[in-house]
Write an enzyme that holds these catalytic residues in place. Sequence first.
Site, PDB file in Angstrom:
ATOM      1  N   GLY A 234       0.794  -1.221   0.000  1.00  0.00           N
ATOM      2  CA  GLY A 234       0.000   0.000   0.000  1.00  0.00           C
ATOM      3  C   GLY A 234       0.826   1.269   0.000  1.00  0.00           C
ATOM      4  O   GLY A 234       0.673   2.127  -0.853  1.00  0.00           O
ATOM      5  N   ASP A 235       1.716   1.407   0.976  1.00  0.00           N
ATOM      6  CA  ASP A 235       2.554   2.604   1.061  1.00  0.00           C
ATOM      7  C   ASP A 235       4.033   2.247   1.090  1.00  0.00           C
ATOM      8  O   ASP A 235       4.849   2.994   1.599  1.00  0.00           O
ATOM      9  CB  ASP A 235       2.179   3.446   2.278  1.00  0.00           C
ATOM     10  CG  ASP A 235       2.442   2.742   3.601  1.00  0.00           C
ATOM     11  OD1 ASP A 235       2.735   1.526   3.599  1.00  0.00           O
ATOM     12  OD2 ASP A 235       2.364   3.403   4.649  1.00  0.00           O
TER      13      ASP A 235
END
Length: 159
Positions: A85-86
């Site tokens: 995701g990040d």
Amino acid sequence: MEQRANHDVLTGLPNRRFFIESLEKRVMRCQRYGDNTALLFLDVDDLKVINDTYGHAAGDFLLINLADILKDNIRSCDMVARIGGDEFALLLDNLDADQVERKILALIDRIKTANLVYRGEAILIGAAIGYSFVGPTDTVAALMSRADEAMYQSKKDGA
């Protein structure tokens, strides 16, 4: 079809699966020929806060722009991927520890000084980066674990 299977839909970067396949090949090459490769893990600070404050479109905007910054600041022989995701991962070939440290500092500076404006609001980006070099007996899992530990230590130290 191959593009979808091997690349992240949002950023267009290689995805985790493709990255790990590439990493496996690089580890074997390093061990066979003595090449030098560093694995860097980069974790974006406070993406959840940005998503909660400005909405997921702002978070996507940040990730797309961060992907562009990373792509623009690596050599053609290097690789950057979005692995979560990040989280991003980079493979940097034929650099020594001092060069990797300088590359990391330059990337963090470039990220922190990015002038990202989403719907009139400036979005500031922070990131933690950790790295590890491929060793002569490393497995991909061991290499990734060391880079991950270094990234979390960097995050803990506030670097």
